[in-house]
Design a protein around this motif. Structure first.
Motif, short mmCIF file in Angstrom:
data_model
loop_
_atom_site.label_atom_id
_atom_site.label_comp_id
_atom_site.label_asym_id
_atom_site.label_seq_id
_atom_site.Cartn_x
_atom_site.Cartn_y
_atom_site.Cartn_z
N ILE A 83 0.90 -1.23 0.03
CA ILE A 83 0.09 -0.07 -0.09
C ILE A 83 1.05 1.37 -0.09
O ILE A 83 1.66 1.37 0.94
CB ILE A 83 -1.05 -0.10 1.15
CG1 ILE A 83 -2.01 -1.17 1.28
CG2 ILE A 83 -1.88 1.30 1.19
CD1 ILE A 83 -2.68 -1.27 2.49
N PRO A 84 0.65 1.95 -0.85
CA PRO A 84 1.56 3.24 -1.13
C PRO A 84 1.62 4.37 0.04
O PRO A 84 0.42 4.37 0.72
CB PRO A 84 1.36 3.92 -2.41
CG PRO A 84 0.42 2.86 -3.17
CD PRO A 84 -0.13 1.97 -2.09
N ASN A 85 2.53 4.79 0.48
CA ASN A 85 2.49 5.87 1.56
C ASN A 85 1.37 6.80 1.30
O ASN A 85 1.42 7.59 0.24
CB ASN A 85 3.87 6.62 1.82
CG ASN A 85 4.82 5.51 2.44
OD1 ASN A 85 4.53 4.74 3.01
ND2 ASN A 85 6.00 5.79 2.28
N GLY A 86 0.74 7.37 2.14
CA GLY A 86 -0.31 8.36 1.95
C GLY A 86 -1.71 7.84 1.33
O GLY A 86 -2.66 8.66 1.55
N VAL A 87 -1.94 6.68 1.31
CA VAL A 87 -3.21 6.06 0.81
C VAL A 87 -4.20 6.16 1.99
O VAL A 87 -5.35 6.48 1.87
CB VAL A 87 -3.18 4.84 0.15
CG1 VAL A 87 -4.41 4.27 -0.18
CG2 VAL A 87 -2.51 4.82 -1.26
N LEU A 88 -3.75 5.57 2.80
CA LEU A 88 -4.26 5.52 4.19
C LEU A 88 -3.80 6.37 5.41
O LEU A 88 -2.67 6.29 5.46
CB LEU A 88 -4.50 4.12 4.68
CG LEU A 88 -5.03 3.10 3.94
CD1 LEU A 88 -5.21 1.76 4.47
CD2 LEU A 88 -6.76 3.70 3.76
N PRO A 89 -4.65 7.04 6.09
CA PRO A 89 -3.91 7.75 7.36
C PRO A 89 -3.60 6.92 8.34
O PRO A 89 -4.44 6.19 8.74
CB PRO A 89 -5.04 8.86 7.71
CG PRO A 89 -6.28 8.36 7.14
CD PRO A 89 -5.96 7.39 6.02
N LEU A 90 -2.21 6.65 8.61
CA LEU A 90 -1.99 5.84 9.89
C LEU A 90 -1.26 6.57 10.99
O LEU A 90 -0.27 6.42 11.06
CB LEU A 90 -0.62 4.73 9.13
CG LEU A 90 -1.20 3.99 7.84
CD1 LEU A 90 0.05 3.08 7.46
CD2 LEU A 90 -2.40 3.23 8.28
N ASP A 91 -2.05 7.11 11.63
CA ASP A 91 -2.05 8.32 12.47
C ASP A 91 -1.90 7.71 13.76
O ASP A 91 -0.98 8.37 14.79
CB ASP A 91 -2.80 9.28 12.50
CG ASP A 91 -3.10 9.94 11.38
OD1 ASP A 91 -2.21 9.75 10.49
OD2 ASP A 91 -4.19 10.94 11.06
N PHE A 92 -2.30 6.60 14.22
CA PHE A 92 -2.47 6.09 15.64
C PHE A 92 -1.96 4.40 15.90
O PHE A 92 -2.17 3.87 14.80
CB PHE A 92 -3.82 6.08 15.94
CG PHE A 92 -4.40 7.21 16.16
CD1 PHE A 92 -4.39 8.22 17.33
CD2 PHE A 92 -5.46 7.89 15.07
CE1 PHE A 92 -4.96 9.46 17.44
CE2 PHE A 92 -5.78 9.23 15.20
CZ PHE A 92 -5.76 10.03 16.24
N SER A 93 -1.78 4.13 17.00
CA SER A 93 -1.55 2.74 17.56
C SER A 93 -3.03 2.20 17.53
O SER A 93 -3.90 3.23 17.72
CB SER A 93 -0.56 2.58 18.61
OG SER A 93 0.70 3.27 18.54
N VAL A 94 -3.07 0.94 17.52
CA VAL A 94 -4.46 0.48 17.76
C VAL A 94 -4.39 -0.80 18.59
O VAL A 94 -3.59 -1.57 18.71
CB VAL A 94 -5.00 -0.04 16.36
CG1 VAL A 94 -6.22 -0.88 16.16
CG2 VAL A 94 -4.98 1.18 15.19
N ALA A 95 -5.45 -0.81 19.47
CA ALA A 95 -5.79 -2.01 20.35
C ALA A 95 -6.91 -2.83 19.77
O ALA A 95 -7.94 -1.96 19.40
CB ALA A 95 -6.17 -1.44 21.78
N LYS A 96 -6.77 -4.01 19.80
CA LYS A 96 -7.78 -5.06 19.25
C LYS A 96 -8.42 -5.81 20.13
O LYS A 96 -7.77 -6.44 21.13
CB LYS A 96 -7.06 -6.03 18.21
CG LYS A 96 -8.12 -6.95 17.51
CD LYS A 96 -7.26 -8.05 16.91
CE LYS A 96 -8.38 -8.91 16.06
NZ LYS A 96 -7.62 -10.04 15.14
N TYR A 97 -9.38 -5.61 20.34
CA TYR A 97 -10.30 -6.20 21.36
C TYR A 97 -11.20 -7.58 20.42
O TYR A 97 -11.75 -7.35 19.43
CB TYR A 97 -11.38 -5.59 22.14
CG TYR A 97 -10.58 -4.64 22.94
CD1 TYR A 97 -10.31 -4.63 24.04
CD2 TYR A 97 -10.42 -3.38 22.22
CE1 TYR A 97 -10.08 -3.80 25.13
CE2 TYR A 97 -9.83 -2.36 23.25
CZ TYR A 97 -9.47 -2.47 24.28
OH TYR A 97 -8.99 -1.49 25.41
#
Length: 471
Positions: free
Chosen positions: A46-60
């Motif tokens: 996935i090219p840089n900038g296609v999706l905003p990846l601004d946060f860490s994520v917790a999965k429940y």
């Protein structure tokens, strides 16, 4: 030494389960830092900038009740919650993005277990949404019932009941919702997301107004397109799907047949039911049913099932999902070489909706790709489109994203771009990372000629914007 994020994860993991007064529980499964999520995006190309990846994520994993056939069942789902670099839940209110997964046969392949689509939840949530992925009834942690495959009512219920559970859980987990609710899904998930979108509109008392929906490669016209076209093939690519549909609808409606031998020849009639145990992979079922359809089903059986008035045909009509008029934006995605879910489903749905007064229904043609090849492109496209409409929570001090600086709108022959500085260099990328166009911005608004598709525009100074152009 543990990072703040990992220390927070360990503390929560020791608690493991949180239970609300309504009976839903959560179990923390994983916490991924933003750098790990960026690594996942890189691995998927996935090219840089296609999706905003601004946060860490917790999965429940969420376990919650839902109704089916007059009973209440406990079902499971994955929930992905944005957190900051120290593992704290974000302070701003978040939109929800419910993603419905495609056809699976193994219970453990649900998104809250080992399913690949669950990995995509990190990418979706890292932009600032609470991303929800139902495992569906009969899959994931739900046992003792066959998954009611392509059954619109229970698909929609799996999402609606999950939203209710998340509302009840949010205070205890430290996040809040902003009232925007988006839904998307691929393959069976396209059908499920359309079912949920329809339900959200038709049941306003539920309290989850539809912001927008992006169903992708789904069988919205079961009775007129998907089943007739599949049955007409001398050798369908996935015969397990037909058996899945028959057994699931028999469980739901109870009147499709008296004995499976009315439809399947032996040994298939006797052998098939035991294969739908949640532990037999689709490849094994397809191999079992390999060969010309005429050697598998009884003569005339398929024609009989699709005869007007037959209970199976009535069940198919009951699970058609195109005869409604969306009041919120709906954008469907398809690819023209799809051998599993025929792309005509999207064209039938788009035509009926627009002919009957819909004003915000569009389709995106992903090109000559098969079902597997279309998947990631469509899912990225749907996520980009949703992100462009969502009030996303943003981190402070971000560089290079520029979502607030650039904007776009449809225009004759393409799009108009606002926010670029005069003389600023810009580059237009396809979602595959290929450079499509380059240039320098004029003063004021810039016109950009593009065909239907999904793009990323990067300004040298103003950042990045994601563009989805409908046909």
């Amino acid at each position: 030494m543990l990072t703040h994020l990992n220390r927070w994860a360990v503390i929560l993991a020791t608690l493991a389960l949180c239970q609300s007064s309504m009976g839903q529980t959560t179990e923390l499964l994983d916490v991924r830092q933003d750098t790990q999520i960026q690594g996942l995006a890189n691995t998927l190309g996935i090219p840089n900038g296609v999706l905003p990846l601004d946060f860490s994520v917790a999965k429940y994993r969420v376990t919650y009740p839902m109704p089916y056939l007059g009973q209440t069942f406990d079902v499971t789902a994955a929930m992905f919650v944005p957190v900051d670099s120290e593992g704290n839940t974000v302070t701003c209110a978040l939109p929800t993005h419910t993603y419905m997964h495609g056809t699976i046969f193994l219970r453990e392949a649900g998104p809250s277990y080992a399913g690949f689509e669950g990995e995509l939840g990190y990418l979706m949530a890292a932009g600032g949404t609470v991303t929800l992925m139902p495992d569906y009834l009969g899959l994931g942690g739900s046992e003792d019932v066959l998954h009611p495959y392509v059954h619109a009512e229970s698909e929609a219920e799996s999402g609606m009941s999950l939203l209710s559970a998340v509302v009840a859980l949010q205070d205890g987990l430290g996040f809040s919702l902003n009232g925007q609710h988006f839904v998307s899904g691929y393959s069976q998930g396209g059908h499920a997301s359309m079912a949920m979108a329809k339900r959200m509109q038709e049941d306003p008392d539920a309290g989850f107004p539809l912001a927008a929906a992006a169903p992708m490669s789904g069988p919205y016209d079961m009775s007129g397109t998907q089943l007739p076209m599949g049955m007409a093939q001398e050798e369908y690519s996935n015969p397990a799907y037909l058996a899945y549909t028959l057994l699931a609808w028999q469980q739901t409606y109870g009147n499709l047949f008296v004995d499976l031998s009315e439809i399947f020849q032996e040994p298939f009639a006797s052998g098939l039911p035991a294969m739908f145990d949640g532990e037999t992979p689709v490849e094994m079922i397809n191999d079992y049913l390999a060969g010309p359809t005429a050697d598998i089903v009884q003569p005339g059986a398929l024609e009989g099932l699709m005869a007007e008035g037959h209970p199976f045909f009535l069940a198919a009509q009951d699970n058609d999902l195109y005869e409604w008029i969306p009041e919120s934006p709906v954008q469907m995605y398809y690819c023209t070489l799809d051998e599993q879910v025929f792309y005509e489903n999207a064209l039938v749905a788009e035509a009926w909706m627009n002919d009957n007064g819909a004003s915000a229904v569009t389709v995106i043609d992903g090109g000559p790709l098969n079902h597997g090849g279309c998947a990631l492109l469509a899912i990225l496209g749907g996520t980009v489109w949703i992100n462009n409409q969502a009030d996303l929570c943003e981190t402070s001090g971000l560089e290079g994203i520029g979502r607030r600086d650039l904007s776009w709108q449809p225009a004759a022959g393409g799009v108009s771009i606002d926010g670029l500085k005069a003389g600023e260099a810009w580059t237009l990328f396809g979602l595959n990372g290929r450079i499509l166009k380059q240039g320098y911005a004029p003063e004021g608004q810039m016109s950009l000629a593009v065909n239907a598709g999904l793009f990323v525009l990067r300004g040298a100074e103003s950042g990045v914007i994601r563009i989805a152009v409908a046909e």
